[in-house]
Motif scaffolding. Structure first.
Motif, mmCIF file in Angstrom:
data_model
loop_
_atom_site.group_PDB
_atom_site.id
_atom_site.type_symbol
_atom_site.label_atom_id
_atom_site.label_comp_id
_atom_site.label_asym_id
_atom_site.label_seq_id
_atom_site.Cartn_x
_atom_site.Cartn_y
_atom_site.Cartn_z
ATOM 1 N N PRO A 111 29.602 -11.829 39.875
ATOM 2 C CA PRO A 111 28.261 -11.606 39.305
ATOM 3 C C PRO A 111 28.998 -10.700 38.325
ATOM 4 N N GLU A 112 30.186 -9.610 38.988
ATOM 5 C CA GLU A 112 30.539 -8.621 37.755
ATOM 6 C C GLU A 112 31.686 -9.511 36.637
ATOM 7 N N LYS A 113 32.264 -10.142 37.085
ATOM 8 C CA LYS A 113 33.312 -10.885 35.617
ATOM 9 C C LYS A 113 32.172 -11.635 35.049
ATOM 10 N N PHE A 157 39.923 -6.007 35.481
ATOM 11 C CA PHE A 157 40.719 -6.625 36.536
ATOM 12 C C PHE A 157 42.376 -6.907 36.954
ATOM 13 N N ASP A 158 42.290 -6.432 38.016
ATOM 14 C CA ASP A 158 44.073 -6.190 38.352
ATOM 15 C C ASP A 158 44.544 -7.597 39.225
ATOM 16 N N ASP A 159 43.467 -8.462 39.281
ATOM 17 C CA ASP A 159 43.995 -9.733 40.545
ATOM 18 C C ASP A 159 44.988 -11.108 39.035
ATOM 19 N N LEU A 164 39.691 -11.905 32.512
ATOM 20 C CA LEU A 164 38.474 -11.873 34.122
ATOM 21 C C LEU A 164 39.775 -12.382 35.100
ATOM 22 N N GLY A 165 40.372 -11.954 35.448
ATOM 23 C CA GLY A 165 41.509 -11.437 36.059
ATOM 24 C C GLY A 165 42.075 -13.364 36.193
ATOM 25 N N GLN A 166 41.598 -14.548 36.550
ATOM 26 C CA GLN A 166 41.980 -16.145 36.566
ATOM 27 C C GLN A 166 41.525 -15.816 34.880
ATOM 28 N N PHE A 167 42.853 -17.403 34.945
ATOM 29 C CA PHE A 167 42.319 -18.165 33.620
ATOM 30 C C PHE A 167 40.590 -18.598 33.131
#
Length: 235
Positions: A111-113, A157-159, A164-167
Protein backbone atom coordinates in the motif's frame (compact mmCIF):
# COMPACT_ATOMS: atom_id res chain seq x y z
CA UNK A 1 14.15 -10.75 -16.92
CA UNK A 2 15.37 -12.83 -19.86
CA UNK A 3 17.35 -11.22 -22.65
CA UNK A 4 15.00 -10.09 -25.39
CA UNK A 5 15.66 -11.07 -28.96
CA UNK A 6 16.02 -7.97 -31.12
CA UNK A 7 12.72 -7.07 -32.71
CA UNK A 8 12.61 -6.33 -36.44
CA UNK A 9 10.81 -3.00 -36.69
CA UNK A 10 8.48 -2.29 -39.58
CA UNK A 11 8.79 1.06 -41.37
CA UNK A 12 6.24 3.67 -40.22
CA UNK A 13 3.03 3.95 -42.23
CA UNK A 14 2.55 7.32 -43.94
CA UNK A 15 -0.47 8.76 -45.76
CA UNK A 16 -0.16 6.03 -48.40
CA UNK A 17 0.01 3.24 -45.81
CA UNK A 18 -2.68 0.56 -45.89
CA UNK A 19 -4.85 0.25 -42.78
CA UNK A 20 -4.64 -3.07 -40.96
CA UNK A 21 -8.06 -4.77 -40.58
CA UNK A 22 -9.82 -3.33 -37.52
CA UNK A 23 -11.07 -5.63 -34.74
CA UNK A 24 -9.98 -8.86 -36.40
CA UNK A 25 -8.85 -10.24 -33.05
CA UNK A 26 -5.30 -8.88 -33.30
CA UNK A 27 -4.13 -6.63 -30.47
CA UNK A 28 -2.36 -3.62 -31.98
CA UNK A 29 -0.39 -0.75 -30.51
CA UNK A 30 -0.59 2.28 -32.81
CA UNK A 31 2.65 4.04 -32.09
CA UNK A 32 5.48 6.29 -33.21
CA UNK A 33 9.05 5.12 -32.67
CA UNK A 34 10.30 8.55 -31.58
CA UNK A 35 7.43 9.58 -29.26
CA UNK A 36 8.12 9.41 -25.49
CA UNK A 37 4.45 8.72 -24.72
CA UNK A 38 4.38 5.78 -27.12
CA UNK A 39 7.72 4.56 -25.81
CA UNK A 40 6.16 4.04 -22.37
CA UNK A 41 3.69 1.49 -23.73
CA UNK A 42 6.33 -0.11 -25.94
CA UNK A 43 8.63 -0.70 -22.94
CA UNK A 44 5.74 -2.13 -20.88
CA UNK A 45 4.84 -4.50 -23.72
CA UNK A 46 8.45 -5.61 -24.09
CA UNK A 47 9.04 -6.14 -20.38
CA UNK A 48 5.96 -8.31 -20.06
CA UNK A 49 7.10 -10.42 -23.03
CA UNK A 50 4.14 -9.46 -25.23
CA UNK A 51 5.96 -8.91 -28.54
CA UNK A 52 3.88 -11.65 -30.18
CA UNK A 53 0.64 -10.69 -28.44
CA UNK A 54 0.69 -6.92 -29.13
CA UNK A 55 1.65 -5.97 -32.68
CA UNK A 56 3.22 -2.58 -33.31
CA UNK A 57 1.62 -0.38 -35.97
CA UNK A 58 4.11 2.50 -36.36
CA UNK A 59 2.82 5.75 -37.87
CA UNK A 60 4.60 8.65 -39.51
CA UNK A 61 3.14 11.54 -37.51
CA UNK A 62 4.31 14.20 -40.00
CA UNK A 63 2.36 12.48 -42.77
CA UNK A 64 -0.05 10.25 -40.94
CA UNK A 65 -2.65 8.09 -42.68
CA UNK A 66 -6.12 9.67 -42.89
CA UNK A 67 -7.71 6.39 -41.80
CA UNK A 68 -6.13 6.64 -38.35
CA UNK A 69 -8.64 9.31 -37.31
CA UNK A 70 -11.40 6.74 -37.89
CA UNK A 71 -9.55 4.26 -35.70
CA UNK A 72 -8.92 6.76 -32.88
CA UNK A 73 -10.82 10.03 -33.31
CA UNK A 74 -8.41 12.13 -31.22
CA UNK A 75 -5.82 11.20 -33.92
CA UNK A 76 -3.08 10.93 -31.27
CA UNK A 77 -0.69 8.13 -30.43
CA UNK A 78 -0.35 5.84 -28.62
CA UNK A 79 -3.59 3.91 -28.83
CA UNK A 80 -4.30 0.24 -28.25
CA UNK A 81 -6.74 -1.92 -30.17
CA UNK A 82 -7.83 -4.72 -27.83
CA UNK A 83 -10.99 -6.78 -27.35
CA UNK A 84 -13.06 -4.76 -29.83
CA UNK A 85 -12.19 -1.33 -28.48
CA UNK A 86 -9.56 1.38 -28.86
CA UNK A 87 -8.08 3.05 -25.81
CA UNK A 88 -5.51 5.83 -25.49
CA UNK A 89 -3.47 8.01 -23.09
CA UNK A 90 -0.07 6.57 -22.27
CA UNK A 91 -0.33 6.43 -18.45
CA UNK A 92 -3.73 4.72 -18.70
CA UNK A 93 -2.34 2.35 -21.30
CA UNK A 94 0.68 1.18 -19.32
CA UNK A 95 -1.63 0.41 -16.40
CA UNK A 96 -4.06 -1.33 -18.74
CA UNK A 97 -1.37 -3.49 -20.36
CA UNK A 98 0.01 -4.39 -16.92
CA UNK A 99 -3.42 -5.40 -15.61
CA UNK A 100 -4.89 -7.12 -18.68
CA UNK A 101 -2.01 -9.21 -20.01
CA UNK A 102 0.25 -11.92 -18.65
CA UNK A 103 3.86 -11.30 -17.72
CA UNK A 104 5.63 -9.90 -14.65
CA UNK A 105 3.58 -7.41 -12.64
CA UNK A 106 4.82 -3.84 -12.90
CA UNK A 107 3.05 -2.25 -9.96
CA UNK A 108 3.51 -3.35 -6.34
CA UNK A 109 0.77 -4.57 -3.98
CA UNK A 110 2.39 -2.85 -1.00
CA UNK A 111 0.00 0.00 0.00
CA UNK A 112 2.77 2.48 0.81
CA UNK A 113 4.50 1.85 -2.51
CA UNK A 114 1.19 2.07 -4.38
CA UNK A 115 0.43 5.43 -2.77
CA UNK A 116 3.89 6.81 -3.56
CA UNK A 117 3.63 5.47 -7.11
CA UNK A 118 0.42 7.43 -7.64
CA UNK A 119 2.07 10.56 -6.21
CA UNK A 120 4.88 10.20 -8.72
CA UNK A 121 2.40 9.68 -11.56
CA UNK A 122 0.61 12.88 -10.58
CA UNK A 123 3.89 14.83 -10.54
CA UNK A 124 5.04 13.79 -14.00
CA UNK A 125 3.17 16.48 -15.97
CA UNK A 126 4.76 19.18 -13.80
CA UNK A 127 8.17 17.61 -14.35
CA UNK A 128 7.79 17.43 -18.14
CA UNK A 129 6.25 20.88 -18.51
CA UNK A 130 8.92 22.53 -16.35
CA UNK A 131 11.81 21.06 -18.31
CA UNK A 132 10.29 21.80 -21.71
CA UNK A 133 9.56 25.43 -20.79
CA UNK A 134 13.11 25.84 -19.40
CA UNK A 135 14.57 25.35 -22.89
CA UNK A 136 13.51 28.89 -23.71
CA UNK A 137 14.62 30.28 -20.36
CA UNK A 138 17.38 29.37 -17.91
CA UNK A 139 17.53 25.54 -17.88
CA UNK A 140 20.22 25.25 -15.19
CA UNK A 141 18.12 27.23 -12.74
CA UNK A 142 14.65 26.08 -13.78
CA UNK A 143 15.26 22.34 -14.05
CA UNK A 144 17.25 22.00 -10.79
CA UNK A 145 14.22 21.62 -8.49
CA UNK A 146 12.43 19.02 -10.62
CA UNK A 147 15.53 16.83 -10.98
CA UNK A 148 16.11 17.25 -7.23
CA UNK A 149 12.55 16.01 -6.74
CA UNK A 150 13.45 12.82 -8.63
CA UNK A 151 16.68 12.41 -6.67
CA UNK A 152 14.77 12.73 -3.38
CA UNK A 153 12.05 10.35 -4.56
CA UNK A 154 14.71 7.73 -5.29
CA UNK A 155 15.68 7.84 -1.59
CA UNK A 156 12.21 6.74 -0.45
CA UNK A 157 12.71 2.96 -0.67
CA UNK A 158 16.03 1.22 -0.19
CA UNK A 159 15.18 -2.27 -1.49
CA UNK A 160 16.34 -1.49 -5.02
CA UNK A 161 17.56 1.33 -7.30
CA UNK A 162 14.14 2.21 -8.72
CA UNK A 163 11.42 4.62 -7.57
CA UNK A 164 9.42 1.92 -5.78
CA UNK A 165 12.46 -0.24 -5.03
CA UNK A 166 11.74 -2.72 -7.82
CA UNK A 167 11.32 -1.79 -11.49
CA UNK A 168 7.78 -0.54 -12.08
CA UNK A 169 5.46 1.48 -14.30
CA UNK A 170 6.71 4.62 -12.52
CA UNK A 171 10.23 4.10 -13.88
CA UNK A 172 8.79 3.50 -17.34
CA UNK A 173 6.69 6.67 -17.14
CA UNK A 174 9.70 8.85 -16.29
CA UNK A 175 12.61 7.34 -18.21
CA UNK A 176 11.29 8.16 -21.68
CA UNK A 177 11.43 11.88 -20.83
CA UNK A 178 14.55 11.75 -18.64
CA UNK A 179 16.33 10.03 -21.56
CA UNK A 180 15.52 12.93 -23.87
CA UNK A 181 16.16 15.67 -21.32
CA UNK A 182 19.53 14.21 -20.35
CA UNK A 183 20.68 14.16 -23.99
CA UNK A 184 19.40 17.63 -24.88
CA UNK A 185 20.46 19.45 -21.71
CA UNK A 186 23.94 17.95 -21.96
CA UNK A 187 24.42 18.56 -25.67
CA UNK A 188 22.95 22.06 -25.96
CA UNK A 189 23.28 23.60 -22.49
CA UNK A 190 26.21 21.55 -21.09
CA UNK A 191 24.11 20.56 -18.08
CA UNK A 192 24.72 17.16 -16.47
CA UNK A 193 21.45 16.22 -14.79
CA UNK A 194 23.21 13.53 -12.70
CA UNK A 195 25.82 15.91 -11.18
CA UNK A 196 25.24 15.91 -7.42
CA UNK A 197 22.41 13.39 -7.87
CA UNK A 198 23.96 9.97 -7.28
CA UNK A 199 20.65 8.12 -7.02
CA UNK A 200 19.49 9.51 -10.36
CA UNK A 201 22.80 8.46 -11.95
CA UNK A 202 22.42 4.89 -10.66
CA UNK A 203 18.74 4.80 -11.70
CA UNK A 204 19.63 5.70 -15.30
CA UNK A 205 22.50 3.20 -15.27
CA UNK A 206 20.26 0.39 -14.00
CA UNK A 207 17.54 1.14 -16.54
CA UNK A 208 20.13 0.85 -19.29
CA UNK A 209 20.64 -2.79 -18.27
CA UNK A 210 17.01 -3.59 -19.14
CA UNK A 211 16.60 -4.80 -22.75
CA UNK A 212 12.89 -3.98 -22.74
CA UNK A 213 13.91 -0.32 -22.43
CA UNK A 214 17.20 -0.13 -24.37
CA UNK A 215 15.59 -1.60 -27.49
CA UNK A 216 13.23 1.38 -27.62
CA UNK A 217 15.80 4.16 -27.23
CA UNK A 218 15.94 7.05 -29.67
CA UNK A 219 18.80 8.23 -31.85
CA UNK A 220 20.46 11.03 -29.81
CA UNK A 221 21.48 13.06 -32.90
CA UNK A 222 17.96 12.97 -34.30
CA UNK A 223 16.55 14.01 -30.91
CA UNK A 224 18.89 17.00 -30.59
CA UNK A 225 18.04 18.24 -34.09
CA UNK A 226 14.34 17.75 -33.50
CA UNK A 227 14.37 19.64 -30.18
CA UNK A 228 16.56 22.43 -31.56
CA UNK A 229 14.04 22.99 -34.36
CA UNK A 230 11.13 22.74 -31.98
CA UNK A 231 12.36 24.85 -29.05
CA UNK A 232 15.25 27.01 -30.17
CA UNK A 233 14.48 27.94 -33.77
CA UNK A 234 12.62 31.14 -32.81
CA UNK A 235 15.32 32.54 -30.56
Amino acid sequence: MATLSKEILLPPLDATGVQPPLFDGTTRLYTCYTCPYCQRVWITRNYKGLQEKIKLVPLNLQNRPAWYKDVYPSNKVPSLEHNGKIIGESLDLIKYVDSNFEGPSLFPDDPEKKKFGEELFSYIDTFVRTVFSSFKGDPAKETGPVFDYLENALHKFDDGPFFLGQFSLVDIAYITFVERFQIFLSEVFKIDITAGRPKLAVWIEELNKIDAYTQTKIDPKELVENYKNRFLAQQ
